[in-house]
Design a protein around this motif. Sequence first.
Motif, PDB file in Angstrom:
ATOM      1  N   ASP A 234       0.829  -1.216   0.000  1.00 23.75           N
ATOM      2  CA  ASP A 234       0.000   0.000   0.000  1.00 23.75           C
ATOM      3  C   ASP A 234       0.856   1.255   0.000  1.00 23.75           C
ATOM      4  O   ASP A 234       0.544   2.241   0.677  1.00 23.75           O
ATOM      5  CB  ASP A 234      -0.950  -0.015   1.212  1.00 23.75           C
TER       6      ASP A 234
ATOM      7  N   ASP B 129       3.592   6.092   8.231  1.00 23.97           N
ATOM      8  CA  ASP B 129       4.423   4.900   8.029  1.00 23.97           C
ATOM      9  C   ASP B 129       5.675   4.943   8.891  1.00 23.97           C
ATOM     10  O   ASP B 129       6.200   3.899   9.281  1.00 23.97           O
ATOM     11  CB  ASP B 129       4.825   4.762   6.562  1.00 23.97           C
TER      12      ASP B 129
ATOM     13  N   SER C 102      -0.036   4.204   5.264  1.00 20.70           N
ATOM     14  CA  SER C 102      -0.559   2.988   4.632  1.00 20.70           C
ATOM     15  C   SER C 102      -1.575   2.330   5.554  1.00 20.70           C
ATOM     16  O   SER C 102      -1.646   2.633   6.751  1.00 20.70           O
ATOM     17  CB  SER C 102       0.595   2.020   4.359  1.00 20.70           C
TER      18      SER C 102
END
Length: 832
Positions: A553, A616, A624
């Motif tokens: 992702d 992240d 993500s």
Amino acid sequence: MLLPNNLVFNMRFRMVLSILAVILIAEVGAAQTPAASISKPAIDPNGESGYRALLSRGYTPLFNGQDLTGWRNPYPHGEAKVVDGEIHLLADKKFFLVTEKTYSDFRVSVEIHLPEGPANSGVMFRCHVDDDAEKKVYGYQAECDGSDRRWSGGFFDEARRRWIWPSTKGRSTDQFLAHAEESQQFFATPRVRNALNRNGWNRYEITCLKDVIRIEVNGVETVRFRDATDASGYIGIQHHGEAGQTYRFRNLFIKELPEIPADRHVALTEQQPVSIKRINETVTQIDFGKAAFGNIVMPVPPGRGTASVHFGEKLKDGRIDQTPPGTVRYGMTPIRLGQQLGNWVVPAPVDTRNVAQSGLMNANPPAVLTPPAWQSVMPFRWVEIEGVAADFPFDLVRRRAAYSATWNDDASAFECSDETLNRIWDLCKYSIKATTFAGVYVDGDRERIPYEADAYLNQLSHYTTDDDVQMAARTFDWLMENGTWPSEWSPHMVFMAHAEWMYSGDTEWLKHRYESLKSKTLMHRSGDDGLVRSDEADQNRHDIVDWPKQERDGFVFTEINTVVNAFHIKAMEQMEEMARAIGKQADAEAFAARVKLARASFQDKLFDQDAGIYRDGIGTDHSSVHANFFPLAFGLVPAEQRDGVLSWLKQKKMQCSVYAAQYFMDALFTAGAGQKALDLILADGDRSWKHMADSGTTISWEAWEMKYKPNQDWNHAWGAAPANLLPRHVLGAQPRTPGWTTATIRPCPGKLMLAHGKVPTPRGPVEIDWTNKATFNLSLSLPEGMSAVVELPAPDDSTGVFVDGAPRAAIQRGDRWHVDGEVTGSVRFEVK
């Protein structure tokens, strides 16, 4: 001689040295925190727990604790005696005590206590004895260095080539001097330099498998090297020759390799064909209904010449696909025609990768072998027999399928009002059964090795589908000795131990393995803020987040990332819990302090207050799904932030792999978004278990589709997460206390109208039957010796809970009624 892969070896250690720069910074900071006491395994001063632990893990004593049976001193000098269950060596000249038996491939464990003052010792392995020579014992040695040089765990070649790793001018041959600088730098780093406890006991573990040699000191790997000079030899222990010094040794054990778990734990079952079809004048196709790992047994075909047996997992245009994509299996075995009576086994073709015991230096641990007596096996559903006459008795062909010897098809059950979900359950339950063929959990048929994350998902689903589950504990022990490299896979070992303890309640098993788990928390990479650091090599290779890479992702890798730290913190929380369970209170408090520190840093540095979700990592604004569902699944999201994170995740699709989907679904079910989880499991398109079930496969896949992982296999149990998600969340049965003494019953019906089933536990099955109509009704049957805490759905217009027809005190918290007290036996609930 050194094998011609020096380039691979040297590249690996250049990478290691860059990693160790981060470790150096982390350990300097950590030394001032409680992490100092819980960063590496401790050795029991009296040795008894270490002895029991090695026996528990399947090792054989090399020393009986009473006398020196099985050992000899080939020298005219030196004294060896047994004192309080230890071997004591005394001498004024160097000598070695060696075994009377030679060994080839093995893992040996020895505990050493050096004397005060000048001292040097070591463990000889695959060594040799020349009784007529002055230097009678020569060969491989794992160094135990009591000097300020601190090269303990080094690889030395006694009386031959001398220092191999590290190497040094004047004491190494030219072939090893090429890595002198980097090998000495490696041993100068704190983690390796301080591996030896100079004034206490030290555990040396040496693994030799083919030409691969590994040395570990107190859980720290100091050597991973290839050398083919010696394939077998004796085991020995050393007195260096310092007059008046006594060297002490205890807990000398060996495990000869390779292990073949299926020998004792897997059985072959003969299965009849489901259908037989003559394809043309020379080919007959046999369908066994589902794929399984095995081979076939058949009557000897009459005639002269040869015929062929084709094995396959996939059809194409009505025939076995002989050029299948990825690692989908096809193989052909030639057979002879003859006049013999009786049957013969037709083995499946051998994939060399599935039997490799020593691959690339920085690649795979050994493959899990199957018993030679079986002959080779592979996964297949169909066979096509080519070149055998049409009147051959094809109905007598049998598949010999390998499954866990204790597998019980009746141990578990699940059925609900959604037929697609029922098909998914059937697919995933059978996937767990079919992949028990090796006696430990393996990653399908591409490599046939255990990986920590794969094994944990297998473990969760095996517990919910079978009622005699010992394979999880075996796989744990295998992985502790044959670990793989990804960062998050290491904390999965803590998860596996915790899950086994919660399932079995066996604190003795846990005691024997607790200390070794300290090396799996990633503590050695954490800084003084409690967070794990990732250097360039970690970011490029070791930090997985998800697999394959395109399933991440868009995750942005940084030095301090959210996913790795979520695993780290969860592992430490479980270590705290397990430490308390076995009476390690000081450790528990140290872990608790470290968790508190890391949690505060995690929230402060990784949560985006403006967006209400996690980034992240530090240094990126990208978020993500992984950076959010892992913290949610692990209970790391503070209560006041949970709704925002959940709301954001509910807008997302299945933006992760089948592996990470386990955690995504866990997060949604646990946080009260069970219908969203069911929607994703049942979604149209090619990223759901509905798609997998509709494809016609009979064992779960490694990925959602071939286009997402072109080399995927079709027999991968980490793709079978609904085998545990449906019993644990839809039926709602989970252990609350170790050994299932208390269960939590928390059904998540979503829009389902009904569900019923049976969840196996060590105490017997938990049976659940609920309906979700005008009222929510649940019938619960618990085995003897188990009580349960019950949480029931709370519809908006509900006012209370009735138990066996009578009102029962219950507190509504959010969308749940929490029933007062615990229940036992058979109970009926109604939410009105």
